[in-house]
Design a protein around this motif. Structure first.
Motif, PDB file in Angstrom:
ATOM      1  N   LYS A 233       0.802  -1.224   0.000  1.00 54.31           N
ATOM      2  CA  LYS A 233       0.000   0.000   0.000  1.00 54.31           C
ATOM      3  C   LYS A 233       0.839   1.280   0.000  1.00 54.31           C
ATOM      4  O   LYS A 233       0.335   2.338  -0.389  1.00 54.31           O
ATOM      5  CB  LYS A 233      -0.930   0.015   1.225  1.00 54.31           C
ATOM      6  N   THR A 298      -7.642   2.452   0.584  1.00 55.33           N
ATOM      7  CA  THR A 298      -8.421   1.358   0.008  1.00 55.33           C
ATOM      8  C   THR A 298      -8.027   1.283  -1.471  1.00 55.33           C
ATOM      9  O   THR A 298      -7.341   2.176  -1.973  1.00 55.33           O
ATOM     10  CB  THR A 298      -9.934   1.603   0.150  1.00 55.33           C
ATOM     11  N   SER A 355     -10.099   9.706  -5.028  1.00 57.33           N
ATOM     12  CA  SER A 355     -10.986   8.552  -4.912  1.00 57.33           C
ATOM     13  C   SER A 355     -11.749   8.373  -6.218  1.00 57.33           C
ATOM     14  O   SER A 355     -11.949   9.328  -6.979  1.00 57.33           O
ATOM     15  CB  SER A 355     -11.976   8.743  -3.762  1.00 57.33           C
TER      16      SER A 355
END
Length: 397
Positions: A233, A298, A355
């Motif tokens: 990540k 995420t 996002s």
């Protein structure tokens, strides 16, 4: 990409057969739509753009006017400066007659700000007062129009974004180059991959001749690009550049108006004529440093934090030729203006949250962030000519 080329005719034939079968049958049938997406490798054009608020978006899906100059096109044009890079880009031209020292540009007739509108990897505003080396650049993106204000305060002409190249395999490549005017030099490109990291080093040294009398110089360039995937990540990237260049600036004709305000042009002279001396040089050293930390909160939510510094120290000797015989273009005077040790510095801190999500059958992407930039110009006696601290808050959907 090879599979895409091979499968496309198969999918097309399959869709045609299904259509014929559907027309012969009374039963309604649904044909499955298969979409294959990929950028164009080893091509003079690119399908995806990274400039502005669009991250890897298809160029046809963005409401921006963007030109992308790929690595293949840079190599094909033997681009060694921004002027070489944008030579075939519509609406972009040189902003000054003499591009010997550096290439300042116009986009749609509006001049770019040398300290604001040239970006390294979409973040760091470099000081464009020295010829920008292209040896370590992977692509150049020209974002036209007021959409460039996404990057904060600056000229509304647009943005020139310089994307650096990363290491992707172990390799050592070198080259020797020369031209008909007498320029010669050498470059070295070294890439090394580790388990979760890679480093790329570019080195260039050259003696320059541009085909004008008493005009010569030297340039050196060194860069390092480093990336480290700390885990699945978290990723760290660093870019560093060092530029040193001195080059004679040819003397320019200075046109004077007569008593009624009209201008008389001298005869067109040979392009290699220079009325100045070889020591009328512009000497510049510069460095660019940029670090970036990316974290995937995420799969569809990312935060990027960047810190950067751009610095240039330049001494310029500008000369003009005036008072000449209008019939012959000679027998005039040369004036010399010296601007010693002028310093330009940009410091930037930038954080962005991006996002992507699907809503009501549509794909949406948003970006929110803020950046702070300190900009300073200092002349030889250490008097600050200007100091700006700018904070830009961004929200784009």
């Amino acid at each position: 990409m090879k599979w895409s080329l091979l499968l496309f005719p198969i999918f097309t034939l399959s869709a045609l057969l299904n259509t014929l079968n559907a027309s012969e049958s009374d039963d309604k049938k649904t044909i499955e739509v298969i979409e294959i997406t990929s950028d164009r490798p080893n091509s003079y054009s690119a399908k995806y753009v990274q400039a502005g608020t669009f991250f890897n978006a298809n160029v046809l899906d963005t409401a921006l006017t963007t030109n992308i100059i790929t690595k293949e096109l840079l190599d094909a044009q033997l681009a060694s400066s921004l002027a070489d890079t944008i030579r075939n880009t519509a609406g972009v031209s040189a902003a000054q007659i003499n591009t010997t020292i550096y290439s300042n540009l116009n986009i749609r007739g509006i001049r770019l700000d040398p300290t604001t509108n040239y970006r390294l990897n979409g973040i760091l505003p470099i000081a464009n007062y020295v010829q920008t080396p292209m040896e370590n650049k992977y692509r150049v993106e020209v974002l036209k129009g007021a959409a460039g204000l996404y990057y904060g305060f600056g000229s509304p002409a647009g943005i020139v974004n310089l994307v650096t190249e990363r290491a992707y395999q172990d390799q050592i490549a070198g080259s020797l180059f020369a031209n008909q005017h007498g320029t010669y030099g050498a470059s070295l490109d070294i890439s090394k991959m580790f388990d979760d990291a890679g480093v790329r080093v570019n080195l260039v040294a050259a003696d320059e001749e541009i085909g004008i009398e008493r005009t010569s110089g030297e340039r050196q360039f060194a860069s390092v690009g480093y990336h480290f995937d700390i885990n699945d990540k978290l990723r760290f990237e660093f870019d560093g550049e060092y530029i040193a260049r001195d080059i004679t600036e040819p003397t320019q004709y200075y046109l004077l108006a007569n008593q009624v305000g009209s201008l008389s042009l001298p005869p067109l002279l040979d392009t290699d004529i220079n009325h100045g001396a070889e020591w009328f040089k512009a000497e510049t050293t510069a460095h660019n440093l940029l670090g970036k930390l990316s974290y995937a909160i995420t799969p569809n939510l990312h935060i990027n934090m960047s810190l950067g510094r751009a610095y240039a120290d330049t001494t310029r000797r500008y000369s003009a030729f005036f008072g000449y015989d209008i019939e012959t273009g000679s027998d005039g005077l040369v004036s010399l203006s010296t601007f010693p040790n002028t310093e330009y510095e940009n410091n930037i801190a930038d954080v962005k949250l991006t996002s992507s999500f699907a809503l009501l059958g549509t794909y949406n992407q948003w970006v929110m962030g803020a950046s702070r930039r300190n900009n300073e110009s200092i002349i030889a006696d250490r008097v600050r000519q200007g100091k700006w601290r700018k904070i830009c808050i961004i929200l784009s959907i």
